[in-house]
Design a protein around this motif. Structure first.
Motif, PDB file in Angstrom:
ATOM      1  N   ALA A 139     -33.464  -6.978  -9.940  1.00 33.92           N
ATOM      2  CA  ALA A 139     -33.044  -8.286  -9.432  1.00 33.92           C
ATOM      3  C   ALA A 139     -31.858  -8.120  -8.477  1.00 33.92           C
ATOM      4  CB  ALA A 139     -32.656  -9.204 -10.584  1.00 33.92           C
ATOM      5  N   GLN A 140     -31.833  -8.965  -7.457  1.00 36.51           N
ATOM      6  CA  GLN A 140     -30.705  -9.012  -6.533  1.00 36.51           C
ATOM      7  C   GLN A 140     -29.680  -9.995  -7.072  1.00 36.51           C
ATOM      8  OE1 GLN A 140     -31.913  -9.051  -2.243  1.00 36.51           O
ATOM      9  NE2 GLN A 140     -33.882  -9.563  -3.158  1.00 36.51           N
ATOM     10  N   THR A 141     -28.437  -9.829  -6.691  1.00 33.78           N
ATOM     11  CA  THR A 141     -27.383 -10.734  -7.146  1.00 33.78           C
ATOM     12  C   THR A 141     -26.693 -11.373  -5.955  1.00 33.78           C
ATOM     13  OG1 THR A 141     -26.991  -9.393  -9.114  1.00 33.78           O
ATOM     14  CG2 THR A 141     -25.242 -10.923  -8.485  1.00 33.78           C
ATOM     15  N   VAL A 142     -26.495 -12.684  -6.044  1.00 34.07           N
ATOM     16  CA  VAL A 142     -25.684 -13.421  -5.082  1.00 34.07           C
ATOM     17  C   VAL A 142     -24.531 -14.010  -5.868  1.00 34.07           C
ATOM     18  CG1 VAL A 142     -25.583 -15.381  -3.494  1.00 34.07           C
ATOM     19  CG2 VAL A 142     -27.663 -13.976  -3.616  1.00 34.07           C
ATOM     20  N   HIS A 143     -23.307 -13.621  -5.507  1.00 28.36           N
ATOM     21  CA  HIS A 143     -22.118 -14.138  -6.196  1.00 28.36           C
ATOM     22  C   HIS A 143     -21.328 -14.978  -5.205  1.00 28.36           C
ATOM     23  CE1 HIS A 143     -19.195 -14.277  -9.422  1.00 28.36           C
ATOM     24  NE2 HIS A 143     -18.306 -14.306  -8.454  1.00 28.36           N
ATOM     25  N   ILE A 144     -21.020 -16.218  -5.616  1.00 30.40           N
ATOM     26  CA  ILE A 144     -20.262 -17.128  -4.765  1.00 30.40           C
ATOM     27  C   ILE A 144     -18.890 -17.352  -5.407  1.00 30.40           C
ATOM     28  CG2 ILE A 144     -20.184 -19.394  -3.673  1.00 30.40           C
ATOM     29  CD1 ILE A 144     -23.269 -19.462  -3.904  1.00 30.40           C
ATOM     30  N   THR A 145     -17.856 -17.062  -4.633  1.00 32.48           N
ATOM     31  CA  THR A 145     -16.487 -17.216  -5.113  1.00 32.48           C
ATOM     32  C   THR A 145     -15.770 -18.255  -4.266  1.00 32.48           C
ATOM     33  OG1 THR A 145     -16.454 -14.872  -5.712  1.00 32.48           O
ATOM     34  CG2 THR A 145     -14.327 -15.988  -5.579  1.00 32.48           C
ATOM     35  N   THR A 146     -15.119 -19.205  -4.913  1.00 30.18           N
ATOM     36  CA  THR A 146     -14.331 -20.211  -4.208  1.00 30.18           C
ATOM     37  C   THR A 146     -13.007 -19.587  -3.791  1.00 30.18           C
ATOM     38  OG1 THR A 146     -15.344 -21.964  -5.520  1.00 30.18           O
ATOM     39  CG2 THR A 146     -13.283 -22.507  -4.378  1.00 30.18           C
ATOM     40  N   ILE A 147     -12.733 -19.628  -2.495  1.00 27.84           N
ATOM     41  CA  ILE A 147     -11.475 -19.101  -1.966  1.00 27.84           C
ATOM     42  C   ILE A 147     -10.511 -20.247  -1.671  1.00 27.84           C
ATOM     43  CG2 ILE A 147     -10.441 -17.821  -0.042  1.00 27.84           C
ATOM     44  CD1 ILE A 147     -13.128 -16.332   0.196  1.00 27.84           C
ATOM     45  N   ALA A 148     -11.039 -21.341  -1.167  1.00 27.27           N
ATOM     46  CA  ALA A 148     -10.275 -22.548  -0.839  1.00 27.27           C
ATOM     47  C   ALA A 148     -11.245 -23.713  -0.971  1.00 27.27           C
ATOM     48  CB  ALA A 148      -9.716 -22.445   0.574  1.00 27.27           C
ATOM     49  N   PRO A 149     -10.762 -24.958  -0.882  1.00 26.62           N
ATOM     50  CA  PRO A 149     -11.670 -26.096  -1.092  1.00 26.62           C
ATOM     51  C   PRO A 149     -12.968 -26.040  -0.283  1.00 26.62           C
ATOM     52  CG  PRO A 149      -9.422 -26.870  -1.055  1.00 26.62           C
ATOM     53  CD  PRO A 149      -9.382 -25.401  -0.708  1.00 26.62           C
ATOM     54  N   GLU A 150     -12.942 -25.572   0.951  1.00 28.91           N
ATOM     55  CA  GLU A 150     -14.160 -25.497   1.757  1.00 28.91           C
ATOM     56  C   GLU A 150     -14.569 -24.067   2.088  1.00 28.91           C
ATOM     57  OE1 GLU A 150     -16.138 -28.115   2.670  1.00 28.91           O
ATOM     58  OE2 GLU A 150     -14.821 -29.328   1.422  1.00 28.91           O
ATOM     59  N   LYS A 151     -13.903 -23.091   1.529  1.00 30.45           N
ATOM     60  CA  LYS A 151     -14.139 -21.696   1.904  1.00 30.45           C
ATOM     61  C   LYS A 151     -14.707 -20.921   0.717  1.00 30.45           C
ATOM     62  CE  LYS A 151     -11.620 -17.918   4.126  1.00 30.45           C
ATOM     63  NZ  LYS A 151     -10.281 -17.486   4.603  1.00 30.45           N
ATOM     64  N   ARG A 152     -15.788 -20.174   0.979  1.00 27.18           N
ATOM     65  CA  ARG A 152     -16.456 -19.405  -0.069  1.00 27.18           C
ATOM     66  C   ARG A 152     -16.692 -17.965   0.398  1.00 27.18           C
ATOM     67  NH1 ARG A 152     -15.270 -23.755  -1.876  1.00 27.18           N
ATOM     68  NH2 ARG A 152     -16.556 -25.144  -3.121  1.00 27.18           N
ATOM     69  N   MET A 153     -16.572 -17.031  -0.538  1.00 25.94           N
ATOM     70  CA  MET A 153     -17.020 -15.659  -0.308  1.00 25.94           C
ATOM     71  C   MET A 153     -18.396 -15.555  -0.957  1.00 25.94           C
ATOM     72  SD  MET A 153     -16.706 -12.409   0.568  1.00 25.94           S
ATOM     73  CE  MET A 153     -15.004 -11.941   0.763  1.00 25.94           C
ATOM     74  N   ILE A 154     -19.386 -15.166  -0.192  1.00 21.22           N
ATOM     75  CA  ILE A 154     -20.745 -14.988  -0.701  1.00 21.22           C
ATOM     76  C   ILE A 154     -21.054 -13.501  -0.623  1.00 21.22           C
ATOM     77  CG2 ILE A 154     -23.184 -15.563  -0.397  1.00 21.22           C
ATOM     78  CD1 ILE A 154     -22.221 -18.207   0.933  1.00 21.22           C
ATOM     79  N   THR A 155     -21.251 -12.897  -1.781  1.00 21.32           N
ATOM     80  CA  THR A 155     -21.544 -11.475  -1.875  1.00 21.32           C
ATOM     81  C   THR A 155     -22.978 -11.295  -2.344  1.00 21.32           C
ATOM     82  OG1 THR A 155     -19.229 -10.982  -2.382  1.00 21.32           O
ATOM     83  CG2 THR A 155     -20.847  -9.282  -2.918  1.00 21.32           C
ATOM     84  N   ILE A 156     -23.753 -10.547  -1.563  1.00 25.52           N
ATOM     85  CA  ILE A 156     -25.152 -10.281  -1.901  1.00 25.52           C
ATOM     86  C   ILE A 156     -25.291  -8.806  -2.217  1.00 25.52           C
ATOM     87  CG2 ILE A 156     -27.533 -10.333  -1.071  1.00 25.52           C
ATOM     88  CD1 ILE A 156     -26.666 -12.694   0.760  1.00 25.52           C
ATOM     89  N   VAL A 157     -25.792  -8.506  -3.415  1.00 25.76           N
ATOM     90  CA  VAL A 157     -25.966  -7.137  -3.868  1.00 25.76           C
ATOM     91  C   VAL A 157     -27.437  -6.884  -4.183  1.00 25.76           C
ATOM     92  CG1 VAL A 157     -25.303  -5.412  -5.592  1.00 25.76           C
ATOM     93  CG2 VAL A 157     -23.657  -7.180  -4.901  1.00 25.76           C
ATOM     94  N   GLY A 158     -27.976  -5.810  -3.613  1.00 25.38           N
ATOM     95  CA  GLY A 158     -29.366  -5.449  -3.920  1.00 25.38           C
ATOM     96  C   GLY A 158     -30.198  -5.312  -2.708  1.00 25.38           C
TER      97      GLY A 158
END
Length: 139
Positions: A120-139
């Protein structure tokens, strides 16, 4: 392989998800991780657009556990936040979906880790600021 993206808005999250959807194949499983309110449902909205569906068809399956979106490819959207144990997931036929021909997106995958495919692939979404996100895709 790991890819990181910064999203500054909902529309950027939708675009990143739609571009990611271009890389998936029938039978793929995507584990969608992130805190409540991180933007997981928005990611799914963008993802289904790749398969000819409107973002409007997507809603969080928190109370229904699974939503099915049938476009040019079937997308099965799971939310295991409210399940008590893995047996509940098995009772609704989760394994048939996970090892079928559609694409499965699984929110709160840690609750069903033992039945998830190893590739399975992983998508991790992290809130950095109210409108800003880090989206990390692994796999």
């Amino acid at each position: 392989m790991t890819q990181d993206f910064i999203s500054h808005s909902v529309s950027e999250t939708l675009r990143i998800a739609e571009e990611f959807a271009e890389t998936v194949s029938p039978g793929d499983v995507i584990l969608l991780e992130g805190d409540l309110g991180a933007g997981k449902t928005h990611f799914v909205k963008g993802f289904v657009r790749r398969f000819g569906l409107s973002s409007e068809v997507v809603s969080s399956p928190t109370f229904t556990i699974i939503n099915e979106y049938i476009g040019s490819l079937a997308v099965y959207h799971f939310d295991f936040y409210r399940i008590e144990n893995i047996e509940e997931a098995l009772e609704i036929g989760t394994e048939e979906y996970l090892y079928g021909t559609g694409v499965c997106i699984v929110e709160w995958p840690e609750r069903v880790r033992d039945i998830l495919p190893e590739d399975a692939q992983t998508v991790h979404i992290t809130t950095i600021a109210p409108e800003k996100r880090m989206i990390t895709i692994v796999g």
